[in-house]
Motif scaffolding. Structure first.
Motif, PDB file in Angstrom:
ATOM      1  N   THR A  94      87.821  57.668 -53.699  1.00 39.13           N
ATOM      2  CA  THR A  94      88.599  58.187 -52.566  1.00 39.13           C
ATOM      3  C   THR A  94      87.710  58.414 -51.353  1.00 39.13           C
ATOM      4  OG1 THR A  94      88.411  60.458 -53.423  1.00 39.13           O
ATOM      5  CG2 THR A  94      90.426  59.223 -53.979  1.00 39.13           C
ATOM      6  N   GLY A  95      86.458  58.777 -51.578  1.00 41.08           N
ATOM      7  CA  GLY A  95      85.516  58.938 -50.456  1.00 41.08           C
ATOM      8  C   GLY A  95      85.227  57.617 -49.773  1.00 41.08           C
ATOM      9  N   ILE A  96      85.003  56.578 -50.559  1.00 39.37           N
ATOM     10  CA  ILE A  96      84.732  55.255 -49.990  1.00 39.37           C
ATOM     11  C   ILE A  96      85.957  54.750 -49.228  1.00 39.37           C
ATOM     12  CG2 ILE A  96      84.316  52.826 -50.603  1.00 39.37           C
ATOM     13  CD1 ILE A  96      82.516  53.988 -52.926  1.00 39.37           C
ATOM     14  N   ILE A  97      87.131  54.939 -49.798  1.00 40.11           N
ATOM     15  CA  ILE A  97      88.362  54.510 -49.124  1.00 40.11           C
ATOM     16  C   ILE A  97      88.555  55.261 -47.813  1.00 40.11           C
ATOM     17  CG2 ILE A  97      90.891  54.527 -49.294  1.00 40.11           C
ATOM     18  CD1 ILE A  97      90.476  54.040 -52.361  1.00 40.11           C
ATOM     19  N   SER A  98      88.194  56.541 -47.786  1.00 35.96           N
ATOM     20  CA  SER A  98      88.442  57.362 -46.591  1.00 35.96           C
ATOM     21  C   SER A  98      87.347  57.253 -45.529  1.00 35.96           C
ATOM     22  CB  SER A  98      88.636  58.825 -46.994  1.00 35.96           C
ATOM     23  OG  SER A  98      87.431  59.369 -47.474  1.00 35.96           O
ATOM     24  N   LEU A  99      86.379  56.370 -45.718  1.00 33.59           N
ATOM     25  CA  LEU A  99      85.297  56.245 -44.730  1.00 33.59           C
ATOM     26  C   LEU A  99      85.804  55.975 -43.312  1.00 33.59           C
ATOM     27  CD1 LEU A  99      82.489  54.301 -46.613  1.00 33.59           C
ATOM     28  CD2 LEU A  99      82.340  56.591 -45.616  1.00 33.59           C
ATOM     29  N   GLY A 100      86.858  55.226 -43.177  1.00 33.49           N
ATOM     30  CA  GLY A 100      87.354  54.878 -41.843  1.00 33.49           C
ATOM     31  C   GLY A 100      88.301  55.871 -41.217  1.00 33.49           C
ATOM     32  N   VAL A 101      88.549  57.016 -41.862  1.00 34.44           N
ATOM     33  CA  VAL A 101      89.524  57.969 -41.331  1.00 34.44           C
ATOM     34  C   VAL A 101      88.877  59.317 -41.026  1.00 34.44           C
ATOM     35  CG1 VAL A 101      91.569  56.906 -42.344  1.00 34.44           C
ATOM     36  CG2 VAL A 101      90.266  58.561 -43.677  1.00 34.44           C
ATOM     37  N   CYS A 102      87.726  59.286 -40.379  1.00 37.48           N
ATOM     38  CA  CYS A 102      86.866  60.464 -40.190  1.00 37.48           C
ATOM     39  C   CYS A 102      87.605  61.755 -39.907  1.00 37.48           C
ATOM     40  CB  CYS A 102      85.845  60.189 -39.092  1.00 37.48           C
ATOM     41  SG  CYS A 102      84.806  61.611 -38.741  1.00 37.48           S
ATOM     42  N   CYS A 103      88.093  61.950 -38.732  1.00 35.34           N
ATOM     43  CA  CYS A 103      88.649  63.259 -38.382  1.00 35.34           C
ATOM     44  C   CYS A 103      90.164  63.256 -38.303  1.00 35.34           C
ATOM     45  CB  CYS A 103      88.041  63.754 -37.076  1.00 35.34           C
ATOM     46  SG  CYS A 103      86.332  64.242 -37.311  1.00 35.34           S
ATOM     47  N   ARG A 104      90.784  62.250 -38.821  1.00 37.72           N
ATOM     48  CA  ARG A 104      92.244  62.235 -38.882  1.00 37.72           C
ATOM     49  C   ARG A 104      92.675  62.816 -40.218  1.00 37.72           C
ATOM     50  NH1 ARG A 104      92.853  56.230 -38.221  1.00 37.72           N
ATOM     51  NH2 ARG A 104      90.625  56.196 -38.026  1.00 37.72           N
ATOM     52  N   HIS A 105      93.777  63.508 -40.190  1.00 44.37           N
ATOM     53  CA  HIS A 105      94.302  64.052 -41.438  1.00 44.37           C
ATOM     54  C   HIS A 105      94.956  62.908 -42.207  1.00 44.37           C
ATOM     55  CE1 HIS A 105      93.507  68.158 -40.245  1.00 44.37           C
ATOM     56  NE2 HIS A 105      93.929  67.813 -39.051  1.00 44.37           N
ATOM     57  N   SER A 106      94.550  62.729 -43.442  1.00 41.30           N
ATOM     58  CA  SER A 106      95.112  61.654 -44.248  1.00 41.30           C
ATOM     59  C   SER A 106      95.284  62.135 -45.677  1.00 41.30           C
ATOM     60  CB  SER A 106      94.196  60.433 -44.226  1.00 41.30           C
ATOM     61  OG  SER A 106      93.002  60.708 -44.924  1.00 41.30           O
ATOM     62  N   ASN A 107      96.211  61.507 -46.359  1.00 37.23           N
ATOM     63  CA  ASN A 107      96.432  61.868 -47.765  1.00 37.23           C
ATOM     64  C   ASN A 107      95.206  61.549 -48.606  1.00 37.23           C
ATOM     65  OD1 ASN A 107      98.988  62.853 -47.325  1.00 37.23           O
ATOM     66  ND2 ASN A 107      99.978  60.899 -47.721  1.00 37.23           N
ATOM     67  N   ILE A 108      94.573  60.395 -48.357  1.00 34.35           N
ATOM     68  CA  ILE A 108      93.403  60.011 -49.161  1.00 34.35           C
ATOM     69  C   ILE A 108      92.247  60.990 -48.941  1.00 34.35           C
ATOM     70  CG2 ILE A 108      92.333  58.374 -47.547  1.00 34.35           C
ATOM     71  CD1 ILE A 108      92.711  57.787 -51.321  1.00 34.35           C
ATOM     72  N   GLY A 109      92.096  61.466 -47.683  1.00 33.86           N
ATOM     73  CA  GLY A 109      91.063  62.457 -47.395  1.00 33.86           C
ATOM     74  C   GLY A 109      91.319  63.772 -48.112  1.00 33.86           C
ATOM     75  N   LEU A 110      92.588  64.154 -48.186  1.00 30.44           N
ATOM     76  CA  LEU A 110      92.946  65.388 -48.888  1.00 30.44           C
ATOM     77  C   LEU A 110      92.727  65.243 -50.389  1.00 30.44           C
ATOM     78  CD1 LEU A 110      93.936  68.183 -48.215  1.00 30.44           C
ATOM     79  CD2 LEU A 110      96.278  67.375 -48.488  1.00 30.44           C
ATOM     80  N   TRP A 111      93.079  64.082 -50.944  1.00 33.39           N
ATOM     81  CA  TRP A 111      92.795  63.814 -52.353  1.00 33.39           C
ATOM     82  C   TRP A 111      91.287  63.895 -52.608  1.00 33.39           C
ATOM     83  CZ3 TRP A 111      95.838  63.312 -56.553  1.00 33.39           C
ATOM     84  CH2 TRP A 111      97.206  63.145 -56.342  1.00 33.39           C
ATOM     85  N   HIS A 112      90.515  63.278 -51.706  1.00 30.12           N
ATOM     86  CA  HIS A 112      89.060  63.292 -51.848  1.00 30.12           C
ATOM     87  C   HIS A 112      88.529  64.727 -51.819  1.00 30.12           C
ATOM     88  CE1 HIS A 112      84.902  62.079 -51.518  1.00 30.12           C
ATOM     89  NE2 HIS A 112      84.769  62.799 -50.422  1.00 30.12           N
ATOM     90  N   TYR A 113      89.053  65.533 -50.927  1.00 28.42           N
ATOM     91  CA  TYR A 113      88.624  66.932 -50.818  1.00 28.42           C
ATOM     92  C   TYR A 113      88.886  67.679 -52.132  1.00 28.42           C
ATOM     93  CZ  TYR A 113      88.630  71.845 -49.490  1.00 28.42           C
ATOM     94  OH  TYR A 113      88.402  73.190 -49.432  1.00 28.42           O
TER      95      TYR A 113
END
Length: 140
Positions: A94-113
């Motif tokens: 999930t971290g690798i997938i979210s590399l391109g969504v730095c400061c935008r709120h995204s579901n993948i970023g939240l999953w990664h968190y």
């Protein structure tokens, strides 16, 4: 000191750095500072890259354990270590997938968190169980 312990001590440092920068990044995303978010993202990405390298080395030193889990099943092996490995893999993906969504709120970023939080808690338990052995490695 044996190579395995050198890797483990380095792993502890990059584990802590990755966890701290991950929480810092999460906090920065809730603040209005766009530059702060990018700074935390940069440090978290660098720390995570090092973490992946040291986890890979750690797994190599314990490859016999992983191989026996795959070929013979879990049996009496540590279920915590199996779960840590699984959760870490999800966290990394999930971290690798979210590399391109730095400061935008995204579901993948939240999953990664959230997987990162779970991975950190299980990782701390994994470390604490082995701390006395690691401490003794400093004396050799």
């Amino acid at each position: 000191m044996k190579k395995i312990f050198k890797i483990d001590w380095c792993l502890i440092v990059v584990f802590a750095t990755t966890a701290i920068t991950g929480v810092g990044l999460h906090i920065a995303r809730h603040q209005s500072s766009h530059g702060g978010c990018h700074t935390w993202a940069l440090w978290h990405t660098l720390a995570s890259f090092l973490f992946i390298i040291f986890v890979t080395l750690h797994i190599q030193t314990h490859w016999g354990w992983y191989k026996s889990v795959i070929t013979k099943g879990i049996g009496k092996k540590s279920k915590v270590t199996v779960w840590l490995s699984f959760i870490y893999m999800i966290t990394s993906l999930t971290g690798i997938i979210s590399l391109g969504v730095c400061c935008r709120h995204s579901n993948i970023g939240l999953w990664h968190y959230w997987f990162g939080i779970i991975s950190t808690i299980i990782g701390l338990g994994h470390f604490l169980k082995r701390f006395s052995t690691l401490r003794k490695s400093l004396l050799n």
